[in-house]
Design an enzyme around this catalytic site. Structure first.
Site, PDB file in Angstrom:
ATOM      1  CB  ILE A  24      42.838  44.518  49.909  1.00 26.64           C
ATOM      2  CG1 ILE A  24      42.641  44.421  51.425  1.00 26.64           C
ATOM      3  CG2 ILE A  24      43.103  45.962  49.481  1.00 26.64           C
ATOM      4  CD1 ILE A  24      43.739  45.009  52.249  1.00 26.64           C
ATOM      5  N   PRO A  25      40.535  44.894  47.214  1.00 25.76           N
ATOM      6  CG  PRO A  25      38.611  46.176  46.892  1.00 25.76           C
ATOM      7  CD  PRO A  25      39.518  45.642  47.961  1.00 25.76           C
ATOM      8  CB  CYS A  26      44.819  45.939  44.324  1.00 28.54           C
ATOM      9  SG  CYS A  26      45.147  44.221  43.948  1.00 28.54           S
ATOM     10  CG  HIS A  27      39.852  43.663  41.299  1.00 28.44           C
ATOM     11  ND1 HIS A  27      39.919  43.088  42.555  1.00 28.44           N
ATOM     12  CD2 HIS A  27      38.521  43.880  41.064  1.00 28.44           C
ATOM     13  CE1 HIS A  27      38.693  42.945  43.046  1.00 28.44           C
ATOM     14  NE2 HIS A  27      37.833  43.424  42.168  1.00 28.44           N
TER      15      HIS A  27
END
Lengths: 177, 190
Positions: free
Chosen positions: B156-159
């Site tokens: 999950i691309p929280c970046h």
């Protein structure tokens, strides 16, 4: 076993591995003889415990406390074996042992026993294995199989008698050779 | 030897893998494998519900996992078919068809994380944007906390979530410098 049922009732997740540790050898050994197949018995043993855990999760504490564990797990194990259940695919599998080049410990005279068991009627085979390999009492076997304890007793003694004559015949054949 | 004794000898120890198989199959312990990712080697943990954690493959990952999730980790193969999904999720920065175990977060945090999963590669969004999408436009701070609690970074691309003034913000999986590196690799920043 009663202590274990208490622990399971008060903290299922904490105590469940202890249940597996204390009963897995008897369950596996019995299933190994009943199925004649090491890997199948391993899978079925796992499956029986996983189902037992899922069932216990839905039970209130008093119900877990009242379970007679060995007979109860064996009832699940025989069901799983009878229905030839396969493991679900959504399950992680341990890798450590394969990597260590692990070899399973086989019971003695596997081939001879696999053959001998086929010479017994199903009820006698099951009763002898549960009594003398898995170490269940007649009462437990009666609960697990739904047959009266007196019938179980006679299944066991007839089964043993039959096995003795099978073994005598094997020995005679050996000597003739 | 009596027949009864001979039958007793058929009682042998269960294979050592049975106990591990049971704790993995019940979800009492999670399995883990090591995978390559744009940030190097990462540990991916999984259980029958889905992927439960992604962490850097550095000393102490097992302790970090059990401190947070209260379960143990065992080295294991992922469920059938998941290995390819994990490789793909790590490479593309989106879960795709890979199931995620969200039990470690609140329902609101889950909603925020599911919105985060929809941010396309090569783009970024602000904390405020995410808060609005999750139905709580004033909750940018709670969104920030959610990003810090993301159990499965990279998957999950929280970046891809940055500050509205363009600053890069925190990154749980090894700090802001790694976040910048990821966004650069994805072409989101120059």
């Amino acid at each position: 076993m009663d202590d274990l049922a208490d622990s399971l009732a008060s903290d299922l997740d904490e105590a469940f591995p202890d249940l597996v540790s204390s009963l897995q050898h008897g369950i596996f050994s019995g299933l190994r003889q009943l199925t004649g197949d090491h890997h199948r018995a391993e899978d079925l043993t796992q499956e029986a415990f996983i189902r037992a855990y899922r069932a216990m999760r839905t039970y209130p504490a008093e119900r877990i406390r009242a379970i007679r564990l060995r007979g109860w797990i064996w009832t699940i194990a025989l069901n799983v074996a009878r229905n030839d259940v396969r493991a679900e695919s959504r399950r992680p599998t341990p890798t450590r042992l394969e990597e260590a080049g692990y070899l399973p410990e086989e019971p003695p005279d596997s081939e001879a026993w696999n053959r001998r068991w086929t010479l017994l009627p199903a009820a006698q085979r099951r009763a002898v294995i549960l009594r003398h390999v898995a170490g269940l009492s007649y009462q437990e076997i009666s609960e697990v199989t739904g047959r009266p304890a007196t019938t179980v007793r006679s299944d066991v003694s007839r089964g043993l008698a039959r096995l003795r004559s099978v073994i005598v015949r094997e020995t005679n054949e050996e000597e003739r050779k | 030897m009596t027949l009864e004794k001979e039958l007793e000898r058929l009682s042998v120890p269960a294979p050592t893998g049975v106990l591990d198989g049971v704790v993995l199959g019940t979800g009492l312990s999670d399995g883990f494998s090591v995978f390559e990712s744009p940030l190097g080697s990462v540990v991916v943990a999984f259980n029958p519900l889905g992927v439960s954690a992604v962490d850097l493959f550095t000393d102490g990952f097992e302790v970090r996992f059990s401190d947070r999730f209260r379960r143990r980790l065992l080295e294991a193969r992922p469920p059938r078919g998941w290995e390819d999904l994990i490789i793909q999720a790590l490479a593309e920065g989106t879960p795709g068809a890979l199931p995620v175990d969200f039990r470690s977060v609140t329902p609101f945090q889950r909603q925020v994380l599911e919105q985060t999963a929809s941010i396309p590669r090569g783009e970024t969004r602000s904390y405020g944007w995410l808060a609005s999408r999750a139905g709580r436009p004033k909750a940018a701070r709670a969104v920030g906390q959610t990003m810090a609690r993301n159990p499965v970074p990279l998957v999950i691309p929280c970046h891809r979530v940055v500050l509205s003034d363009g600053r890069i913000g925190h990154y749980g999986l090894g700090g802001a410098e790694r976040k910048r590196r990821l966004l650069r690799v994805e072409g989101a920043i120059g």
